[in-house]
Design a protein around this motif. Structure first.
Motif, short mmCIF file in Angstrom:
data_model
loop_
_atom_site.label_atom_id
_atom_site.label_comp_id
_atom_site.label_asym_id
_atom_site.label_seq_id
_atom_site.Cartn_x
_atom_site.Cartn_y
_atom_site.Cartn_z
N ILE A 243 -1.83 -5.71 0.18
CA ILE A 243 -1.61 -4.92 1.50
C ILE A 243 -2.48 -3.80 1.61
O ILE A 243 -2.56 -3.03 0.92
N GLN A 244 -3.25 -3.74 2.64
CA GLN A 244 -4.00 -2.57 2.99
C GLN A 244 -3.24 -1.59 3.71
O GLN A 244 -3.02 -1.83 4.77
N ILE A 245 -3.30 -0.49 3.22
CA ILE A 245 -2.94 0.74 3.88
C ILE A 245 -3.73 1.57 4.67
O ILE A 245 -4.48 2.42 4.11
N GLU A 246 -3.77 1.47 5.77
CA GLU A 246 -4.68 2.22 6.83
C GLU A 246 -4.10 2.88 8.20
O GLU A 246 -4.86 3.43 8.52
N THR B 2 7.84 3.05 4.94
CA THR B 2 7.34 1.91 5.32
C THR B 2 6.78 0.83 4.32
O THR B 2 6.96 -0.43 4.30
N VAL B 3 5.91 1.59 3.66
CA VAL B 3 5.42 0.99 2.55
C VAL B 3 6.17 0.23 1.50
O VAL B 3 5.88 -0.89 0.91
N ALA B 4 7.38 0.85 1.11
CA ALA B 4 8.75 0.29 0.23
C ALA B 4 9.02 -1.12 1.01
O ALA B 4 9.30 -1.96 0.27
N ARG B 5 9.38 -1.31 2.27
CA ARG B 5 9.79 -2.20 3.11
C ARG B 5 8.74 -3.45 3.05
O ARG B 5 9.15 -4.45 2.69
N MET B 6 7.42 -2.99 3.09
CA MET B 6 6.47 -3.93 3.02
C MET B 6 6.45 -4.67 1.64
O MET B 6 6.19 -5.89 1.62
N ILE B 7 6.66 -4.15 0.51
CA ILE B 7 6.67 -4.68 -0.72
C ILE B 7 7.61 -5.65 -0.72
O ILE B 7 7.73 -6.71 -1.25
N GLN B 8 9.01 -5.19 -0.28
CA GLN B 8 10.24 -6.29 -0.20
C GLN B 8 9.87 -7.53 0.59
O GLN B 8 10.28 -8.42 0.54
N ALA B 9 9.23 -6.97 1.90
CA ALA B 9 8.89 -8.01 2.66
C ALA B 9 8.20 -9.07 2.38
O ALA B 9 8.10 -10.43 2.61
N ALA B 10 7.29 -8.64 1.23
CA ALA B 10 6.46 -9.71 0.70
C ALA B 10 6.75 -10.62 -0.26
O ALA B 10 6.34 -11.91 -0.61
#
Length: 434
Positions: A226-229, A242-250
């Protein structure tokens, strides 16, 4: 009471109390195992090289190595001159320089991403289709003939509405091409850029599931970075990360979080002259990424510098010093991977990495040997520190900074021993042996 007398042990609680507590915490135990499985224990590349889709060729990896060696020959033809540019100590100069040259000859790129996003831009559909198919063919051939980097893959266009369909099609063409050429290589890596909402990650997971189902692949075979930009990928409107949610969404498919230096800086309004990986805004974003990823098995990668080591020698040396310093800074902050944008960055990438591991090697090996032998020293190390020490040595071995023979000589440990200390069971980290 004599020392030989046996102590009387008494308790007050019935065994059922412990059983009831364990039963009440069983869901938490399962949640910890699911959300925080720990580092996967696999090799992490020290860098990722991005090559535009239309520029990627069968000789790209070899060409980058040759250009990097040519830059050394022209601007630092021996260990002393290279050490003088970078400020390496006398005892590191020769071993670092020799290892850099050997690395450039045998494995100049550890991780290569064929870029269909910013580095490629908008193209006619037929052209991008053909480029994606060619990338699949060339990568499949490289793995078959032994010329591939340890990790290779593509960065597709993002999941935003304007380019979503194009990105999905490019990924489909690429993956389908790999399957037709013999299957997905073990070193395959996919990168999803410009993620702003966790729902985009969820959508990408559904896309990968559909491809796996279409080809009869095991569920979860396809992972991605996931690229954080964007600022929204760090902080949501409700103030949560949000990035923590993204990890779980993966859903367990995320393998990395990659910081995009220039897109993220621009998003925050940082002027072009100050957009760099050591800007306070960059440090804040990466600190959030690091905490969110800790224990999840997702690894964090730093971004890049856009100052290229080209032109007259003085300019090349300035760019080398900048890149070397940024890489050393990142390593000290536990960002063990970064991006490189030009062949001239490769010598200083490896110089920084090799110096980092070699200068701390003897101390780390000695501490781990004392810990393993239960021998006291001037530092009281805990299981968590043994994990860090062994992880440090393993990373040095993986990239070529260290040799297993010298590590074994100073630690008395095998690689399997190191891996055991680097990946202890969860409860082991809470119990000190001192």
């Amino acid at each position: 009471m004599g020392q030989g007398q046996q102590e009387q042990v008494a308790t007050s609680l019935a065994g059922a109390v412990s059983e009831e507590i364990s039963a009440s915490l069983a869901p938490v135990d399962a949640e910890l195992e699911r959300r925080y499985p720990g580092d996967p224990g696999t090799r992490q590349p020290v860098h990722t090289v991005y090559v535009p889709g239309d520029a990627f060729a069968s000789d790209t990896i070899r060409s980058w190595g040759e250009k990097a060696l040519a830059a050394l020959d022209e601007h630092a033809p021996d260990a002393a001159s290279f050490a003088a540019v970078l400020g390496l100590s006398d005892d590191l100069a020769e071993p670092v320089y020799a290892r850099v040259r050997a690395k450039l000859e045998h494995e100049p790129i550890e991780d290569l991403r064929v870029d269909f996003e910013d580095g490629y831009g908008p193209r006619p559909d037929a052209e991008e289709d053909e480029t994606a198919a060619r990338a699949a063919r060339l990568i499949a051939e490289a793995y078959k003939n032994g010329t591939a980097a340890p990790y290779m893959g593509i960065r597709m266009k993002c999941m935003e509405a304007a380019v979503r369909d194009r990105g999905i099609r490019t990924l489909d063409v690429f993956l389908t091409g790999l399957m037709a050429a013999g299957g997905l290589p073990e070193g395959l890596v996919l990168t999803l850029p410009k993620v702003t909402y966790a729902e985009q990650v969820t959508a990408f997971v559904r896309l990968l599931e559909a491809f796996e189902k279409a080809h009869g692949l095991d569920s979860g075979r396809l992972g991605f970075e996931i690229q954080i930009e964007t600022s929204q990928s760090i902080l949501a409107t409700d103030g949560t990360a949000t990035v923590a949610r993204m990890i779980q969404a993966a859903e367990g498919r995320a393998t990395g979080l990659h910081y995009g230096t220039f897109d993220y800086s621009a998003c925050l309004g940082v002027s072009a002259a100050y957009q760099a990986s050591d800007h306070p805004a960059a440090d804040h974003a990466k600190a959030i990424m690091q905490v969110a990823a800790a224990g999840t098995g997702v690894r964090v990668s730093d971004g890049s510098t856009n100052v290229l080591p080209i032109g007259p020698r003085a300019k090349v040396h300035d760019a080398w010093r900048l890149h070397y310093g940024l890489t050393r800074r990142a390593l000290a902050r536990a960002y063990y991977q970064g991006w490189d944008m030009h062949p001239g960055h490769i010598p200083t990438r490896y110089a920084a990495v090799f110096a980092f591991y070699r200068e701390g090697f003897e101390q780390a090996a000695g501490r781990l040997a004392r810990y393993a032998g239960r021998v006291g020293g001037d530092v009281m190390d805990e299981p968590a520190t043994a994990k860090a020490l062994s992880g440090y040595l393993l990373r040095g071995l993986d990239c070529g900074a260290l040799d297993i023979a010298e590590v074994a000589r100073l630690t008395g440990l095998t690689r399997a021993d190191l891996e055991g200390y680097a990946a202890p069971r969860r409860g082991d980290l809470t119990v000190s042996t001192k």
